[in-house]
Design a protein around this motif. Sequence first.
Motif, PDB file in Angstrom:
ATOM      1  N   PHE A 128       0.814  -1.208   0.000  1.00 33.00           N
ATOM      2  CA  PHE A 128       0.000   0.000   0.000  1.00 33.00           C
ATOM      3  C   PHE A 128       0.850   1.261   0.000  1.00 33.00           C
ATOM      4  O   PHE A 128       0.445   2.285  -0.543  1.00 33.00           O
ATOM      5  N   GLY A 129       1.998   1.224   0.637  1.00 31.56           N
ATOM      6  CA  GLY A 129       2.777   2.423   0.860  1.00 31.56           C
ATOM      7  C   GLY A 129       3.781   2.733  -0.222  1.00 31.56           C
ATOM      8  O   GLY A 129       4.016   1.948  -1.149  1.00 31.56           O
ATOM      9  N   THR A 130       4.401   3.890  -0.077  1.00 24.87           N
ATOM     10  CA  THR A 130       5.542   4.248  -0.924  1.00 24.87           C
ATOM     11  C   THR A 130       6.673   3.252  -0.695  1.00 24.87           C
ATOM     12  O   THR A 130       7.411   2.899  -1.618  1.00 24.87           O
ATOM     13  N   ALA A 131       6.796   2.783   0.547  1.00 23.13           N
ATOM     14  CA  ALA A 131       7.775   1.759   0.914  1.00 23.13           C
ATOM     15  C   ALA A 131       7.253   1.026   2.139  1.00 23.13           C
ATOM     16  O   ALA A 131       6.422   1.545   2.882  1.00 23.13           O
ATOM     17  N   ALA A 132       7.748  -0.186   2.341  1.00 24.19           N
ATOM     18  CA  ALA A 132       7.326  -0.990   3.488  1.00 24.19           C
ATOM     19  C   ALA A 132       8.535  -1.722   4.045  1.00 24.19           C
ATOM     20  O   ALA A 132       9.286  -2.369   3.292  1.00 24.19           O
ATOM     21  N   ALA A 133       8.714  -1.625   5.363  1.00 23.65           N
ATOM     22  CA  ALA A 133       9.849  -2.262   6.039  1.00 23.65           C
ATOM     23  C   ALA A 133       9.384  -3.554   6.703  1.00 23.65           C
ATOM     24  O   ALA A 133       8.403  -3.561   7.448  1.00 23.65           O
ATOM     25  N   PHE A 134      10.103  -4.648   6.443  1.00 22.76           N
ATOM     26  CA  PHE A 134       9.782  -5.956   6.996  1.00 22.76           C
ATOM     27  C   PHE A 134      10.943  -6.468   7.836  1.00 22.76           C
ATOM     28  O   PHE A 134      12.103  -6.123   7.605  1.00 22.76           O
ATOM     29  N   SER A 135      10.602  -7.320   8.803  1.00 28.65           N
ATOM     30  CA  SER A 135      11.595  -7.959   9.656  1.00 28.65           C
ATOM     31  C   SER A 135      11.553  -9.467   9.435  1.00 28.65           C
ATOM     32  O   SER A 135      10.520 -10.100   9.653  1.00 28.65           O
ATOM     33  N   LEU A 136      12.680 -10.038   9.029  1.00 27.83           N
ATOM     34  CA  LEU A 136      12.751 -11.497   8.927  1.00 27.83           C
ATOM     35  C   LEU A 136      12.947 -12.126  10.299  1.00 27.83           C
ATOM     36  O   LEU A 136      12.668 -13.303  10.491  1.00 27.83           O
ATOM     37  N   GLY A 137      13.422 -11.336  11.253  1.00 28.10           N
ATOM     38  CA  GLY A 137      13.691 -11.862  12.588  1.00 28.10           C
ATOM     39  C   GLY A 137      12.443 -12.142  13.401  1.00 28.10           C
ATOM     40  O   GLY A 137      12.537 -12.703  14.489  1.00 28.10           O
ATOM     41  N   LYS A 138      11.261 -11.775  12.904  1.00 26.30           N
ATOM     42  CA  LYS A 138      10.026 -12.010  13.651  1.00 26.30           C
ATOM     43  C   LYS A 138       9.349 -13.315  13.258  1.00 26.30           C
ATOM     44  O   LYS A 138       8.365 -13.712  13.873  1.00 26.30           O
ATOM     45  N   HIS A 139       9.799 -13.972  12.214  1.00 30.34           N
ATOM     46  CA  HIS A 139       9.091 -15.139  11.704  1.00 30.34           C
ATOM     47  C   HIS A 139      10.072 -16.265  11.367  1.00 30.34           C
ATOM     48  O   HIS A 139      11.247 -16.035  11.096  1.00 30.34           O
ATOM     49  N   ALA A 140       9.527 -17.480  11.404  1.00 26.34           N
ATOM     50  CA  ALA A 140      10.262 -18.683  10.994  1.00 26.34           C
ATOM     51  C   ALA A 140      11.522 -18.929  11.811  1.00 26.34           C
ATOM     52  O   ALA A 140      12.422 -19.629  11.365  1.00 26.34           O
ATOM     53  N   GLY A 141      11.596 -18.337  13.003  1.00 22.59           N
ATOM     54  CA  GLY A 141      12.743 -18.584  13.861  1.00 22.59           C
ATOM     55  C   GLY A 141      14.019 -17.915  13.411  1.00 22.59           C
ATOM     56  O   GLY A 141      15.106 -18.254  13.886  1.00 22.59           O
ATOM     57  N   ALA A 142      13.933 -16.967  12.484  1.00 16.75           N
ATOM     58  CA  ALA A 142      15.131 -16.240  12.057  1.00 16.75           C
ATOM     59  C   ALA A 142      15.577 -15.306  13.179  1.00 16.75           C
ATOM     60  O   ALA A 142      14.815 -14.990  14.089  1.00 16.75           O
ATOM     61  N   THR A 143      16.814 -14.848  13.112  1.00 12.15           N
ATOM     62  CA  THR A 143      17.353 -14.007  14.187  1.00 12.15           C
ATOM     63  C   THR A 143      17.801 -12.643  13.685  1.00 12.15           C
ATOM     64  O   THR A 143      18.521 -11.939  14.376  1.00 12.15           O
ATOM     65  N   GLY A 144      17.394 -12.263  12.530  1.00  8.30           N
ATOM     66  CA  GLY A 144      17.780 -10.968  12.007  1.00  8.30           C
ATOM     67  C   GLY A 144      17.416 -10.888  10.546  1.00  8.30           C
ATOM     68  O   GLY A 144      16.777 -11.785   9.987  1.00  8.30           O
ATOM     69  N   GLY A 145      17.823  -9.815   9.937  1.00 12.72           N
ATOM     70  CA  GLY A 145      17.528  -9.619   8.528  1.00 12.72           C
ATOM     71  C   GLY A 145      16.218  -8.895   8.330  1.00 12.72           C
ATOM     72  O   GLY A 145      15.306  -8.957   9.151  1.00 12.72           O
ATOM     73  N   GLY A 146      16.137  -8.162   7.249  1.00 10.61           N
ATOM     74  CA  GLY A 146      14.917  -7.448   6.899  1.00 10.61           C
ATOM     75  C   GLY A 146      15.024  -6.960   5.474  1.00 10.61           C
ATOM     76  O   GLY A 146      16.002  -7.234   4.776  1.00 10.61           O
ATOM     77  N   PHE A 147      14.006  -6.254   5.042  1.00  7.53           N
ATOM     78  CA  PHE A 147      14.067  -5.687   3.701  1.00  7.53           C
ATOM     79  C   PHE A 147      13.093  -4.540   3.596  1.00  7.53           C
ATOM     80  O   PHE A 147      12.178  -4.376   4.415  1.00  7.53           O
TER      81      PHE A 147
END
Length: 399
Positions: A128-147
């Motif tokens: 929906f937005g001009t940009a969207a920030a995601f966290s990989l560390g919140k799901h699937a047991g990951a410990t960091g990373g985002g996009f």
Amino acid sequence: MRERLGRECVYVPSCRLAVYLALRRWCAPGGSVLMSPVNDDVMLFVVLAAGLRPVMAPVCPRDGNIDICAVPESTWRSVGAVLTTNVYGMPDDADELRTRCDRMGIPLLEDAAHAIGTTVGDRPIGTFGTAAAFSLGKHAGATGGGFLALEDPADRKALEHLRDELLAPRQLHRDLASALRPVARATVQRLHLVRPVWRTMRTLGLLERERFRMELQERCLRDGTGRSPNLGAFDRWVRVDLHGYRRAHGRVLQRTLRRRMSGLDADLSRRREGTRLLGGTIWAAAGVRDTVTEGVQDRHVPPLFRVPLMVRDRDKLVARLERCGVVIGYLYDPPLDDFAGPEFVEPSPAPEAARWFAAHALPVDPLLARRMMRLLQREAPQPADPFPGPALHDQAPRE
């Protein structure tokens, strides 16, 4: 994630760095950003680090997200951007927010850290937005990373350049530690060591938050706050709970994250099931309860990151759950305007709903739904009394 969203994505070490990049790209220093006060305190300091003033919005007591109708017209005219929260995975009214932002000529920036897999209608949060920030560390047991997902692919090169300027050099031993952290966490949970580990960390002073919020450190914060972006000046606040938030990831950690994220669909499926169970309890927040009811009918329950249950005497219940080996995190109490005060943020014109939501919300991991339901049945907390105020659009001043 490019395939999931249909948008170009820029990889970053953390969601908080992704939000900072978006603010730097689309907001002029010295401006202001409308956001929910029911949010992680790290996000407050990310906005300040970008040389911007956080403006606290009234929130809906059903889910803690921005109540669009309750925001005064004068506020809409004064802010330079809107930052969503999608708190615990419950979606902001992203479609209406985008319409309003387009009308005002300002960017909508989505903080989708909790909202991978969440949709509004058939459209994923993050589109929906001009940009969207995601966290990989919140799901699937990951410990960091985002996009950072981008509406316009032409912005990619400039954002990658800014990201690379901000990255700290990667370190192999830290990559190995991050890669092994999910294994250690799973072992602690399997062996029922959560409570002794938590106590030991607290005794040794290894916890960076003694309460739900970190220490504000007003004098240091006053020295760092200005009109120019300066991430380094706010590092002591932005890095809390994730010291490697801007450290480049080497191949070892990247391979680990890829492997973890290959289990994302299975993770989301388990979260949907846990959300369905918790959303049917007497404690479920009204927004969750209604969303789950609609989702069951449509065969699509949202995969919440945490399920907010609204209970009386929440803090006492949190202490009792800790004694049972369950540590409750992501408690956003008090709201950010009460936490930071008018020196550092523009307070909400109608703060009551945020205070009520923050004081009663018990965010429960849907992956632990069955165990938590047994504990809640044993502890028998009373559901929170309904929000006592009128609808927020009747409270807030209209200008």
